[in-house]
Enzyme design. Structure first.
Site, PDB file in Angstrom:
ATOM      1  N   ASN A 167       0.851  -1.194   0.000  1.00 37.51           N
ATOM      2  CA  ASN A 167       0.000   0.000   0.000  1.00 37.51           C
ATOM      3  C   ASN A 167       0.881   1.235   0.000  1.00 37.51           C
ATOM      4  OD1 ASN A 167       0.463   0.886   2.851  1.00 37.51           O
ATOM      5  ND2 ASN A 167      -0.407  -1.141   3.252  1.00 37.51           N
ATOM      6  N   PHE A 185      -4.947   3.893  14.513  1.00 37.00           N
ATOM      7  CA  PHE A 185      -5.143   4.886  13.461  1.00 37.00           C
ATOM      8  C   PHE A 185      -6.295   4.436  12.579  1.00 37.00           C
ATOM      9  CE2 PHE A 185      -1.845   8.215  13.114  1.00 37.00           C
ATOM     10  CZ  PHE A 185      -1.235   7.964  14.325  1.00 37.00           C
ATOM     11  N   LYS A 237       8.382 -18.454  -8.589  1.00 38.73           N
ATOM     12  CA  LYS A 237       7.800 -17.357  -9.373  1.00 38.73           C
ATOM     13  C   LYS A 237       6.711 -17.923 -10.292  1.00 38.73           C
ATOM     14  CE  LYS A 237       8.757 -13.705 -12.570  1.00 38.73           C
ATOM     15  NZ  LYS A 237       9.557 -13.324 -13.713  1.00 38.73           N
TER      16      LYS A 237
END
Ligand code: C5P
Length: 397
Positions: A208, A323, A286
Site C-alpha cells: 500500500n 489509526f 515465481k
C-alpha cells in the site's frame, strides 16, 4: 523540568539562529541556566545583546578574552555545564568538529569538553545531503554526539527538503531526554509504522502507499520525551529515527509476532498500514506468465494486531492508540472502529487522494477518545507527532 541544569548553548552562524532566541526562553522557562556562546558568524544573524538579554548571562565570543579567561577559563566553561547544545549547527561547524579543529571559542569548547554534546543541524538540503556532511555526521555520531533534527520543510533559501533546524520545543525535548528529564522517562512505548508487503510469489507482493512518515515521526517524538521506544516497521520510505529499538518486518504476520514479542509496554501506538489480507497459498516459485491465462489469487485475512493488543485481558498496555485511514465518513467510521477494536484512542484521517496525506508531509487528524472528538488543524506530520506524544505523556503521568 530542567531546574538547576546548566546548558552551554553554542550558536552557529545560520539563519536558524533566530529560533535559538526562542529556545533560550523555553529553556529558562523550565528552570535551566543558559550560558551562551556565539561564533563570529552567528553575530551576523542575531545580536549578542539579544542573546545576553534573553539568557541573563553574558555571551562568550572570544577565545582570547583575557578578562573572561581570568574569571573562567574556556576549559572550565565547557566542563561546568550539564550539556553542550549547538543550535544551529552549520555544515561548517560540523565539519570543524568532525576534524577536531579548535580555531575559535566554540570549537575549542567542543574539543575541550567531556560533557555530552547535542547538535541541532540547520543548512540547505544539498549541503545536508552532501557526502562530506553525511561523512561528518557519521564521524560525530560515532564520537557519541547526539542529534536532534534536521527536519524536512521549506527553507529560508527558498528550497525544500531536509535541513530545517528542529523547532525550539523539539530541541527542549531532546535536551530533557538527554538529561533524563523527559516526561516519558522510564516508560516503554511501542510504535508500529509503514506498510506491510504480502507475497504473491518470491518476486511479487501486494503493498500500500504508506510511507511510514507519520509512524516514524511519532516514534521520534515519544523518544524525544524520554520514552524507551520499540519501533516495529514494515518496508517504509523514510529511515527509522535514531535512539529507538528498530524491528524491521515485511508481512502482517511478522508484525504481529514482533509486536507481541515487544510487550509489555505502557503505551502502544499502531500507526502501521497493515494489509488486511494476505494471498492464500503464496507460491514458493515465481508464477509463470502463461499465454491467455491469468493466475487466480485468493486471499485470507491477516491477524488484527491492534485489536489483539487492545483486547488483551492481562498485560494490556495502559494506553492503546489506533489509526483510522478513511476516505468517506471519517469520524463515523473511526468512532465505530474504536469501539470494534477496543482501543483507547483513534487518530483518524482522511486519506482521499485529494488530501495528499498518504505519502505526503502533512496530516489533518481527529483524535477520538471516550471524551469525544477533537479536530486538530492540518499541520506537518512531525507536529502531529509531537502533539500526540505530549498527550501520551499526559495520559501516562
Ligand atoms: O481495520 P483498519 O485497518 O482500518 O484499522 C486501522 C488500525 O488498525 C491501524 O491502527 C492499524 O495499524 C491497525 N491494524 C492492525 N492490524 C491489522 C489491520 C490494522 O494493527 N491487521
Amino acid at each position: 523540568m530542567l531546574t538547576g541544569k546548566r546548558i552551554l548553548l553554542i550558536i552557529g552562524g545560520g539563519i536558524a539562529a533566530y529560533k535559538t532566541l526562542e529556545l533560550i526562553r523555553r529553556l529558562r522557562e523550565r528552570g535551566a541556566e543558559v550560558m551562551p556562546v556565539m561564533t563570529e558568524a552567528a553575530a551576523q544573524f542575531v545580536t549578542p545583546m539579544s542573546v545576553t538579554a534573553l539568557a541573563g548571562h553574558p555571551v562568550h565570543r572570544d577565545l582570547f578574552d583575557l578578562g573572561t579567561e581570568a574569571e573562567m577559563g574556556h576549559i572550565q566553561l565547557s566542563r561546568s555545564a550539564d550539556l553542550l547544545v549547538v543550535a544551529p549547527a552549520t555544515a561548517h561547524l560540523m565539519a570543524r568538529m568532525a576534524q577536531g579543529l579548535a580555531d575559535d571559542l566554540a570549537t575549542t569548547l567542543l574539543l575541550a569538553t567531556d560533557t555530552p554534546v547535542l547538535l541541532a543541524p540547520a543548512m540547505n538540503v544539498r549541503m545536508w545531503e552532501h557526502p562530506a556532511t553525511q561523512r561528518n555526521l557519521g564521524t560525530l555520531q560515532s564520537d557519541g554526539v547526539r542529534f536532534v533534527g534536521p527536519n524536512a520543510g521549506d527553507m529560508a533559501c527558498g528550497e525544500h527538503g531536509l535541513g530545517r533546524m528542529a523547532e525550539p520545543l523539539e530541541i527542549v525535548a531532546a535536551i530533557e531526554a538527554q538529561l533524563g528529564a523527559g516526561p516519558l522517562k522510564g516508560k516503554r512505548v511501542l510504535v508500529t509504522s509503514g506498510p506491510t508487503h504480502e507475497a504473491i510469489d518470491p518476486v511479487r507482493y501486494i503493498a500500500n502507499r504508506s510511507s511510514g512518515a507519520q509512524g516514524t515521526a511519532i516514534a521520534a517524538a515519544v523518544a524525544a520525551l524520554g520514552a524507551e521506544v520499540t519501533f516495529v516497521t514494515g518496508p517504509a520510505d523514510v529511515a527509522p529515527p535514531s535512539g529507538v529499538t528498530v524491528i524491521p518486518v515485511e508481512t502482517a504476520q511478522q508484525m504481529f509476532d514482533a509486536v507481541h514479542g515487544a510487550l509489555p509496554v505502557e503505551a502502544a501506538v499502531f500507526a502501521a498500514a497493515v494489509a488486511d489480507w494476505k494471498v492464500d497459498g503464496a507460491s514458493d516459485q515465481k508464477i509463470k506468465k502463461e499465454a491467455g491465462g491469468l493466475p487466480p489469487l485468493s486471499f485470507t485475512e491477516n491477524p488484527d494486531i491492534l485489536a489483539s493488543v487492545a483486547q488483551m485481558t492481562t498485560g494490556r498496555p495502559a494506553l492503546v492508540v489506533g489509526f483510522a485511514a478513511e476516505t468517506t465518513d471519517v469520524i463515523a467510521h473511526a468512532t465505530a472502529k474504536r469501539a470494534r477494536k477496543g482501543c483507547d484512542w483513534i487518530v483518524a484521517n482522511d486519506v482521499s487522494p485529494a488530501t495528499g496525506i498518504m505519502g505526503g508531509r502533512e496530516n489533518a487528524v481527529h483524535l477520538i477518545s471516550d471524551s469525544g472528538v477533537e479536530d486538530w488543524p492540518r499541520m506537518a506530520k512531525d507536529a502531529v507527532a509531537q502533539r500526540l506524544a505530549a498527550r501520551i505523556a499526559e495520559a501516562l503521568a
